[in-house]
Write a protein that holds these residues in place. Structure first.
Motif, mmCIF file in Angstrom:
data_model
loop_
_atom_site.group_PDB
_atom_site.id
_atom_site.type_symbol
_atom_site.label_atom_id
_atom_site.label_comp_id
_atom_site.label_asym_id
_atom_site.label_seq_id
_atom_site.Cartn_x
_atom_site.Cartn_y
_atom_site.Cartn_z
ATOM 1 N N ASP A 99 0.665 -1.289 0.082
ATOM 2 C CA ASP A 99 0.066 0.153 0.081
ATOM 3 C C ASP A 99 0.852 1.498 -0.145
ATOM 4 O O ASP A 99 1.995 1.203 0.215
ATOM 5 C CB ASP A 99 -0.939 -0.120 1.186
ATOM 6 C CG ASP A 99 -0.287 -0.009 2.343
ATOM 7 O OD1 ASP A 99 0.539 0.924 2.763
ATOM 8 O OD2 ASP A 99 -0.263 -1.021 3.322
ATOM 9 N N LYS A 153 -9.892 0.922 -2.951
ATOM 10 C CA LYS A 153 -10.387 0.661 -1.820
ATOM 11 C C LYS A 153 -11.850 0.807 -1.498
ATOM 12 O O LYS A 153 -12.531 0.078 -1.249
ATOM 13 C CB LYS A 153 -9.466 1.218 -0.633
ATOM 14 C CG LYS A 153 -7.970 0.674 -0.504
ATOM 15 C CD LYS A 153 -8.287 -0.747 0.351
ATOM 16 C CE LYS A 153 -6.825 -1.214 0.673
ATOM 17 N NZ LYS A 153 -7.008 -2.343 1.332
ATOM 18 N N VAL A 194 -9.028 -0.938 5.552
ATOM 19 C CA VAL A 194 -7.451 -0.313 5.545
ATOM 20 C C VAL A 194 -7.143 -0.346 7.070
ATOM 21 O O VAL A 194 -7.910 -0.154 7.992
ATOM 22 C CB VAL A 194 -7.716 1.011 5.044
ATOM 23 C CG1 VAL A 194 -7.999 1.037 3.653
ATOM 24 C CG2 VAL A 194 -8.308 2.040 5.781
#
Length: 70
Positions: A13, A36, A43
């Motif tokens: 990421d 996302k 997350v």
């Protein structure tokens, strides 16, 4: 993006990897955040903080996404 660059990022990421070309950081972060959001993926805190930190340098970048159909 070159094949070598793509391999180096793997499934990292923005907290773990950014493109070597700094002019692409804003686009990369916006694309990552959009993915996302589109897929409604979770997350962790580092993943959340990294794009927020980049956002300060990206005042003209907009995250665009459409929620994926389930």
């Amino acid at each position: 993006m070159s094949a070598a660059s793509n391999r180096s990022r793997a499934d990292k990421d923005p907290a773990e990897w950014l493109p070597s070309d700094g002019s692409y950081h804003c686009t990369y972060a916006a694309t990552w955040v959009g993915a996302k959001l589109r897929l409604d993926l979770a997350v962790d805190e580092a993943e959340r903080q990294a794009p927020l930190g980049l956002a300060e340098d990206c005042p003209h970048t907009t995250v665009v996404y459409e929620r994926a159909v389930s």
